[in-house]
Design a protein around this motif. Sequence first.
Motif, short mmCIF file in Angstrom:
data_model
loop_
_atom_site.label_atom_id
_atom_site.label_comp_id
_atom_site.label_asym_id
_atom_site.label_seq_id
_atom_site.Cartn_x
_atom_site.Cartn_y
_atom_site.Cartn_z
N ILE A 31 0.87 -1.19 0.02
CA ILE A 31 0.07 0.02 0.01
C ILE A 31 0.84 1.37 0.10
CG2 ILE A 31 -1.70 1.11 1.10
CD1 ILE A 31 -2.79 -1.36 2.45
N ASN A 32 0.46 1.99 -0.93
CA ASN A 32 1.72 3.21 -1.25
C ASN A 32 1.29 4.27 -0.22
OD1 ASN A 32 3.33 2.15 -3.15
ND2 ASN A 32 1.75 2.30 -4.77
N VAL A 33 -0.09 4.84 -0.38
CA VAL A 33 -0.48 5.89 0.41
C VAL A 33 -1.94 5.26 1.09
CG1 VAL A 33 -1.24 8.28 0.52
CG2 VAL A 33 0.57 7.24 -1.14
N MET A 34 -2.05 5.68 2.13
CA MET A 34 -3.42 5.55 2.90
C MET A 34 -3.98 6.97 3.29
SD MET A 34 -3.29 2.04 4.66
CE MET A 34 -5.09 1.59 4.58
N GLY A 35 -5.10 7.15 3.26
CA GLY A 35 -5.57 8.35 3.58
C GLY A 35 -7.23 8.62 4.09
N ARG A 71 -0.83 4.60 10.64
CA ARG A 71 -0.85 3.18 9.89
C ARG A 71 -0.15 2.10 10.61
NH1 ARG A 71 0.88 3.88 3.67
NH2 ARG A 71 1.01 1.73 3.71
N ASP A 72 -0.74 0.91 10.57
CA ASP A 72 -0.18 -0.19 10.98
C ASP A 72 0.19 -0.79 9.71
OD1 ASP A 72 0.52 -2.79 11.97
OD2 ASP A 72 -0.62 -2.63 13.66
N ASN A 73 1.35 -0.95 9.08
CA ASN A 73 1.60 -1.82 7.99
C ASN A 73 1.39 -3.16 7.95
OD1 ASN A 73 2.38 0.62 6.52
ND2 ASN A 73 4.29 0.51 7.19
N ALA A 74 1.68 -3.95 9.15
CA ALA A 74 1.62 -5.11 9.29
C ALA A 74 0.17 -5.73 9.35
CB ALA A 74 2.11 -5.63 10.60
N LYS A 75 -0.74 -4.85 9.64
CA LYS A 75 -2.34 -5.11 9.63
C LYS A 75 -3.02 -4.28 8.28
CE LYS A 75 -2.68 -5.57 14.55
NZ LYS A 75 -3.20 -5.13 15.63
N THR A 77 -3.67 -1.24 7.87
CA THR A 77 -4.73 -0.48 8.65
C THR A 77 -4.25 0.91 8.88
OG1 THR A 77 -5.54 -2.51 9.71
CG2 THR A 77 -6.15 -0.56 10.68
N VAL A 78 -5.36 1.78 8.62
CA VAL A 78 -4.95 3.22 9.02
C VAL A 78 -5.94 3.69 9.88
CG1 VAL A 78 -6.39 3.91 6.88
CG2 VAL A 78 -4.46 5.44 7.95
N TYR A 79 -5.42 4.71 10.72
CA TYR A 79 -6.45 5.23 11.92
C TYR A 79 -6.32 6.62 11.91
CZ TYR A 79 -5.02 0.56 13.75
OH TYR A 79 -4.77 -0.71 13.77
N LEU A 80 -7.53 7.21 12.11
CA LEU A 80 -7.65 8.87 12.24
C LEU A 80 -8.07 9.10 13.70
CD1 LEU A 80 -7.30 11.41 10.54
CD2 LEU A 80 -9.67 11.36 10.24
N THR A 90 -18.43 17.45 10.90
CA THR A 90 -19.37 16.68 10.50
C THR A 90 -19.55 16.22 9.00
OG1 THR A 90 -20.85 17.22 12.46
CG2 THR A 90 -22.08 16.34 10.35
N ALA A 91 -19.41 15.15 8.86
CA ALA A 91 -19.11 14.64 7.39
C ALA A 91 -19.35 13.10 7.15
CB ALA A 91 -18.04 15.24 6.69
N VAL A 92 -19.31 12.65 6.06
CA VAL A 92 -18.97 11.05 5.82
C VAL A 92 -17.61 11.09 5.47
CG1 VAL A 92 -19.64 9.22 4.60
CG2 VAL A 92 -21.25 10.64 5.16
N TYR A 93 -16.72 10.40 6.28
CA TYR A 93 -15.70 10.07 6.25
C TYR A 93 -15.22 8.95 5.43
CZ TYR A 93 -14.55 13.92 9.44
OH TYR A 93 -14.41 15.30 9.97
N TYR A 94 -14.53 8.85 4.45
CA TYR A 94 -14.04 7.96 3.55
C TYR A 94 -12.56 7.43 3.77
CZ TYR A 94 -18.44 8.97 1.20
OH TYR A 94 -19.90 9.10 1.00
N CYS A 95 -12.34 6.14 3.73
CA CYS A 95 -10.85 5.73 3.75
C CYS A 95 -10.59 5.55 2.27
CB CYS A 95 -10.89 4.25 4.43
SG CYS A 95 -9.27 3.67 4.24
#
Length: 123
Positions: A31-35, A71-75, A77-80, A90-95
Motif C-alpha cells: 500500500i503506497n498511500v493511505m488516507g 498506519r499499521d503496515n503489518a495490519k 490498517t490506517v487510523y484517524l 460533521t461529514a461522511v469520512y472515507y478511507c
Amino acid sequence: QVQLVESGGGLVQPGGSLRLSCAASGSILKINVMGWYRQAPGKQRELVASVPSGGTTNYADSVKGRFTISRDNAKNTVYLQMSSLKPEDTAVYYCNADLVYFTGSYYTSREYWGQGTQVTVSS
C-alpha cells in the motif's frame, strides 16, 4: 479482490474525540498511500489527512493540531484520531488507499475507497 472496511464513526459532542479505523484486505502486495477524505452535505469531497508508506503525513489546514493519522503496515490498517471536534467536522469520512494487488493473473495498482462512515459533531 480488495476491500477497505471502515469503523469508528458516530455522534460526539463538540470538543469530543473519535477514532476511525480502516482495514484493507485482499491480495495486497503493498500500500503506497493511505488516507482519509470527508464529504459534508452539499460540499465536495476533501482530503483530511494522508500517510505514505515511508514519508511524512499530510493534513488539511482545518484539522492540523486536532487530528492524527497513523498506519499499521503489518495490519494494512490506517487510523484517524480526531480530537477537539467541531460541528464543521460533521461529514461522511472515507478511507482511501493507493495500492498494488494481485488480480489472480498479474499485479496491478489502483485506488480503492471505503464505504464511508458518518461522523456527526453536535450537542
